[in-house]
Enzyme design. Sequence first.
Site: not given
Length: 260
Positions: A114, A134
Amino acid sequence: MELKNLLSTVEDGVAVITVNRPHALNALNTELLSELESLLQQLDEDGSVKAVILTGAGEKAFVAGGDVKEMATMNSHEAHRFMLMGQRVLLSIEKMKKPVIAAVNGYALGGGLELALACDFIYASTTAKLGLPEVTLGVIPGFGGTQNLTRVIGKNKANELIFTGKIIGAEKACAWGIVNEIYAPEELLARAKEVGAAIAKVGPLGVAYAKDAIANGLNMVKEDGLRYEASLLGILYSTGDQKEGMAAFKEKRRARFTGS
Ligand code: CO8
């Protein structure tokens, strides 16, 4: 500000920020994010800096994600606050006047990918491994991954990566358009610096306004984006850089931009 988790150098107008927690594969904790936020602001305000490179310390990782050990201790309120902080820091990269190049030298997972996606473009080493794992931890990307990856590679490929949490290699990431170029590990930083140096030679206001037009245009319908582009170009005509750039062209010499 004292930097405990980052290294920072500036050479020939190009700043290199090295995320420096190799014992934790450079995972992002609250202290590191806070240092990164201050350093980015400082570099954005420093007129001598024209481009920024972000990389990771050691040979194994760019950034292996948010710090799972810190995240595991958070309650829901703290996790929400941590996500908002991460999003704010990553958004500040997108809002910086200077281009930020991610030099992904190993694992770029979760918050690490990210972070790279918040940069203006990504170069990677042949050894890089990228993913948003995640869901394997029972959560979802929280530092903008669902939004930014989808904008870069489209919904279907982003869905595949995010729903499985699988990790892909540099070649696939390049074929999918996440990474612009792949280099041997020992060449990666030098190649990123070369591009940073090339950016440092052109008009800094032009680069800043182009970044602004592209970033903000992505959130607009096309006709609004075109209008925005035209107004920024109009503003550039009131700057010394525009006058110097066009005068240098006519006089067949290299432009001496001042960023004013
Ligand atoms: N956080 C904290 N510590 C880490 C992390 C991490 N993300 N990744 C690695 N480390 C630590 C390990 O715990 C280990 O420390 P120690 O020796 O003290 O146990 C050290 O780094 C070396 O790691 P490994 O021994 O695991 O190295 P391997 O080569 O065996 O494995 C891997 C490398 C595959 C990268 C493995 O370390 C791994 O799977 N790491 C976690 C990757 C991951 O899941 N990242 C996503 C995290 S979640 C996230 O980023 C979401 C952020 C936004 C949401 C915010 C919500 C609050």
